[in-house]
Scaffold this active site. Structure first.
Site: not given
Length: 432
Positions: A106, A130, A133, A188, A191, A206, A303
């Site tokens: 992004k 794809e 975002v 998690g 960060e 985004k 994820g």
């Protein structure tokens, strides 16, 4: 004989491993969808000897980018290393070598998307992103393909799972911001350095991509008004509950008379609006079209496998274009630079929390100010604070322009009866 489509991957972290897992586990299904086999040819890594949660022959691993970028057996390069400097160099090199590119980056697309699209078109290559975002949410394809015949009027969404998790924790459990952030880091979702998330920078990148695709304008990061969640208090969240409102970090893009407003900011969402029910690390993007009306895309925003799924959707799209001989023709048409909407065209309801001196006539003075500016209140909540000899007042305005609201705020700050303006937020959706 069926054509083999060669895949090169830049990066073998969490997402890169997810891509390999999908290609290996779904080999037969992918063949049925594409009509060709996807063959992993080389994978760029930093350390060939590192233990990984995916099994690949060592001969496929390399520390030399040219083994991917200049490999004649590779048709599609998938970039999942992140960052902007190396990623830009690699993607530019891949396109110059007439390789199609799929990325989840992004930051790179927000900064250099238009430039890279021009290069891809010149080279007859596809460039898709794809996963940049909404993770596993197919929102970009929804805008560019599913709603291609419609005129998009508004794009509004929760597009950062970290901040949505933090705000959900604060709202439902009453924990302060710092504690909710620490919990997100332990799980998690955040960060070690969460600055880009909590300051709204990740969401702004985004929104630049979404606004560019929705409105065919080259929206720059500097065009996006950005405000993070670090100053949100539990007091405002509690008042929000009383008023039927839920706090979310909202990315917003709207058009007004051939101009566009794009922002990222904490926003109160009316509980009747579908975005108010999006909780924890989930993302959702609400799109309003002139013909289709209101639609919403919802799902996991990050994820390994959700993001890898979105990347593979792009890979499949490129593979089909290769076989049809139509690569390099799918880029968005950017007509011009963004023209930003002036404040008098931007309208919303607003929430304001004030501390005023608790004396006779204080509220009457405030009420008169708003009346003189042709602004009215939908809700008023007043709470005495006896120890401080002040009163806390919550005002919810009817729809008004940003210009009028800004002028009213400036005048409020100058009033003797107003001790402080504690907070203010836009409201989206119809309140009760």
């Amino acid at each position: 004989m069926d054509r083999k489509i060669g895949i090169g991957i830049l990066g073998l972290g969490v997402v890169g491993s997810g891509i390999i897992h999908i290609i290996k586990e779904n080999k037969e299904m992918l063949y049925k969808k594409i009509g060709s086999n996807l063959s992993i040819e080389r994978v760029l890594v930093q350390d060939i000897e590192k233990d990984r949660n995916v099994t690949l022959p060592k001969k496929l691993l390399t520390t030399n980018p040219d083994d991917v970028l200049k490999n004649p057996d590779i048709d599609i390069v998938i970039e999942v290393i992140g960052g902007t400097d190396d990623a830009y160099i690699f993607i530019e090199e891949a396109l110059n070598n007439r390789k199609h590119v799929v990325t989840a980056n992004k930051d790179l697309i927000a900064l250099y998307g238009s430039e890279l699209h021009d290069l891809a078109e010149q080279q007859g290559c596809d460039l898709f992103y794809e996963a940049s975002v909404g993770g596993g949410i197919p929102v970009l394809r929804g805008l560019t393909d599913g709603l291609v015949s419609d005129e998009i009027q508004e794009v509004m969404g929760i597009i950062n799972g970290t901040t949505n998790y933090i705000l959900t924790k604060m709202d439902e459990e009453g924990v302060p911001f710092e504690e909710a952030l620490q919990d997100a880091q332990k799980l998690g979702f955040a960060e070690a350095d969460p600055t880009a998330d909590i300051k709204g920078l990740d969401a702004a990148r985004k929104m630049a991509i979404l606004a560019r695709l929705a409105f065919h304008m080259n929206v720059a990061l500097d065009d996006i008004e950005t405000r993070g969640i670090t100053n949100i208090s539990l007091t405002d969240l509690e008042y929000g509950k009383q008023l039927g409102l839920t706090m979310k970090l909202i990315g917003m893009a709207k058009t007004h008379n051939d101009t566009v407003e794009v922002s990222v900011q904490p926003t109160f969402i009316a509980n009747v609006h579908p975005l108010s029910a999006v909780k924890n690390e989930y993302n959702a993007v609400y799109v309003k079209g002139k013909a289709v009306g209101e639609t919403m895309f919802y799902g996991p925003g990050a994820g390994s496998l959700p993001t890898a799924t979105a990347i593979m959707a792009d890979v499949i799209h490129v593979a089909k274009n290769i076989q049809l001989g139509i690569t390099g023709k799918s880029g968005p048409i950017i007509e011009r630079s963004a023209r930003l909407s002036p404040p008098h065209l931007r309208t919303s309801s607003f929430y304001i929390r004030l501390h005023v001196h608790d004396r006779v006539g204080s509220f009457a003075h405030i009420s008169q100010l708003f009346q003189d500016m042709d602004m009215s209140f939908k809700r008023i909540v007043q709470t005495p604070m006896k120890k401080q000899q002040t009163a806390e007042i919550i005002l919810v305005t009817h729809q008004t322009s940003l210009e009028s609201f800004t002028n009213a705020m400036n005048k409020l700050q100058q009033m003797d009866v107003v001790k402080s303006i504690e907070s203010y937020y836009q409201i989206e959706g119809e309140t009760v």
